[in-house]
Design an enzyme around this catalytic site. Structure first.
Site, PDB file in Angstrom:
ATOM      1  N   ASN A 169       0.849  -1.196   0.000  1.00  0.00           N
ATOM      2  CA  ASN A 169       0.000   0.000   0.000  1.00  0.00           C
ATOM      3  C   ASN A 169       0.881   1.242   0.000  1.00  0.00           C
ATOM      4  O   ASN A 169       2.106   1.150   0.186  1.00  0.00           O
ATOM      5  CB  ASN A 169      -0.929  -0.013   1.225  1.00  0.00           C
ATOM      6  CG  ASN A 169      -0.158  -0.226   2.517  1.00  0.00           C
ATOM      7  OD1 ASN A 169       0.701   0.572   2.876  1.00  0.00           O
ATOM      8  ND2 ASN A 169      -0.453  -1.322   3.226  1.00  0.00           N
ATOM      9  N   SER A 238       8.292 -14.175  -3.451  1.00  0.00           N
ATOM     10  CA  SER A 238       7.386 -15.072  -2.735  1.00  0.00           C
ATOM     11  C   SER A 238       6.229 -14.327  -2.072  1.00  0.00           C
ATOM     12  O   SER A 238       5.067 -14.579  -2.382  1.00  0.00           O
ATOM     13  CB  SER A 238       8.153 -15.865  -1.673  1.00  0.00           C
ATOM     14  OG  SER A 238       9.226 -16.562  -2.241  1.00  0.00           O
ATOM     15  N   LYS A 281      11.884 -19.589  -4.003  1.00  0.00           N
ATOM     16  CA  LYS A 281      11.059 -20.508  -4.784  1.00  0.00           C
ATOM     17  C   LYS A 281      10.502 -21.631  -3.901  1.00  0.00           C
ATOM     18  O   LYS A 281       9.376 -22.079  -4.095  1.00  0.00           O
ATOM     19  CB  LYS A 281      11.866 -21.085  -5.940  1.00  0.00           C
ATOM     20  CG  LYS A 281      12.189 -20.055  -7.025  1.00  0.00           C
ATOM     21  CD  LYS A 281      10.921 -19.420  -7.565  1.00  0.00           C
ATOM     22  CE  LYS A 281      11.214 -18.372  -8.635  1.00  0.00           C
ATOM     23  NZ  LYS A 281       9.974 -17.724  -9.117  1.00  0.00           N
ATOM     24  N   SER A 313      15.507 -15.819 -21.989  1.00  0.00           N
ATOM     25  CA  SER A 313      14.752 -14.566 -21.879  1.00  0.00           C
ATOM     26  C   SER A 313      15.707 -13.503 -21.365  1.00  0.00           C
ATOM     27  O   SER A 313      16.796 -13.799 -20.880  1.00  0.00           O
ATOM     28  CB  SER A 313      13.568 -14.719 -20.915  1.00  0.00           C
ATOM     29  OG  SER A 313      14.028 -14.730 -19.591  1.00  0.00           O
TER      30      SER A 313
END
Length: 394
Positions: A169, A238, A281, A313
């Site tokens: 926020n 995460s 991960k 990528s």
């Protein structure tokens, strides 16, 4: 520390087919396993799921970009209501929000394409510092080739939202970030604000995709990783998923689906994939199971994660050895072929569809089977063994 699009090392990149904030393409129902003939699907890397932190400069306003060209409908009006033969993935009438799309060569982009090809409306969240170059590239047609869907139409992104998932926020945003010129001109980009904007604009969504990761010290061994770097990796890679679900679940229709991207380093040692990213991960996969229970019981939302193999990528290049990982996979995986981004996108479309209505809390491996291997069969130790190879390779 911003959570950037993650996909080859997991850098996500949403499929740009930017149009008006209310535009929507009615893509035809995609048949499971269908090939995209004549289509140049961008090859996204996912070897490590790390998003790159390229120095993008943002000067463009964060409002949606209109693409000044006609977008062909993937399904004509005349055939729109006709039954589809076979077992279809039909997401017509569904709306997806994909967090972590910053170019056309990440898994987020590929997932967006598969969802669009299945009929879903696409909204994306793009890391604020990357927003200007992403929108500009879309507007100038730089991504037109990679926007091509299997039926020849162009993928359309209904709206692009600025997003930095590291901040829940406005109160969480430090002054130095607020004053950063790369954030100048953008507003309402924290997770809470983006969720509120999507609710105001569209009311609800059916599919949520988390394609975000960032490990500022990913090239460092774990023993050399600082507390700050470790926690930054956990936060961006995460907890950002927990935050997204927490804020978007009130917008999600019952029976909806949420998908994230993980990597085999969560359970196996991958030297060079450091900085706390393997831990991040592992946390993501553990959280997937807990979130599947909580979101399933409270909101009837399914939660799954895709463990994708290595793929080239821009983000994957952050750790510097993606080519080596691809070569290793080709030599040792049961399926001796290079993984393509659309293969990951198609699995995501399946997980988002009613065909996977009983699938939740899973880690879905899309890596040519590399995860099942206990040894590297290309090792000289096995030179005298008659190990089969793919005779169709090449």
């Amino acid at each position: 520390m911003a959570a950037t699009a993650a996909s080859g090392l997991q850098m996500a990149t949403a499929r740009p087919c930017i149009s008006s904030s209310r535009g929507m393409v009615k893509a035809g129902a995609a048949i499971l396993g269908a090939n995209s003939k004549g289509t140049s699907w961008a090859k996204l890397a996912s070897g490590s799921h790390i998003s790159s932190t390229l120095p993008f400069e943002r000067t463009l306003m964060s409002s949606s970009v209109k693409l000044n060209k006609v977008v062909t409908r993937a399904m004509s009006e005349s055939s729109e209501n006709k039954p589809v033969s076979g077992l279809p993935i039909d997401l017509r009438g569904k709306r997806a929000f994909i967090a972590g799309v910053a170019d056309d060569n990440g898994y987020g982009w590929a997932i967006a394409k598969s969802l669009a090809a299945s009929g879903a409306e696409i909204l994306v969240g793009t890391w604020v510092p990357a927003l200007n170059i992403f929108e500009t590239s879309l507007r100038r047609g730089k991504f037109d080739e990679s926007r091509l869907l299997p039926d020849g139409s162009l993928m359309e992104i209904t709206k692009v939202y600025p997003l930095d998932a590291v901040f829940d926020n406005p109160e969480d945003v430090p002054e130095d970030v607020k004053a950063n010129k790369r954030y100048a001109g953008s507003s309402n980009w924290t997770v809470q604000e983006v969720a509120e904007s999507v609710k105001q604009d569209y009311g609800s969504i059916d599919i949520l995709v988390h394609s975000l990761a960032n490990g500022p010290e990913v090239t460092k061994p774990l023993l050399e990783t600082s507390r700050k770097g470790y926690l930054a990796a956990i936060s961006a890679s995460s907890y950002s998923y927990v935050s997204l679900l927490r804020h978007f679940i009130p917008l999600m229709n019952p029976g909806g689906s949420s998908i994230s991207l993980t990597y085999i380093a969560s359970e196996r040692i991958i030297p060079g994939y450091g900085g706390g990213m393997s831990s991040a991960k592992a946390a993501l996969e553990s959280d997937t199971r807990v979130l599947a229970f909580e979101a399933g019981r409270k909101n009837r939302i399914r939660v799954n994660t895709i463990s994708a193999g290595p793929l080239r990528s821009r983000a994957a290049k952050a750790i510097g050895f993606i080519d080596t990982m691809i070569e290793y996979s080709l030599a040792n995986a049961p399926l001796q072929k290079e993984l393509s981004a659309d293969e990951v996108g198609n699995v995501a479309a399946f997980l988002a569809s009613p065909l996977a209505s009983a699938v939740t809390g899973t880690v879905m491996y899309v890596d040519n089977g590399l995860n099942v291997m206990g040894v590297g069969v290309d090792s000289p130790v096995f030179k005298d063994l008659n190990i089969p190879t793919d005779k169709h390779q090449g």
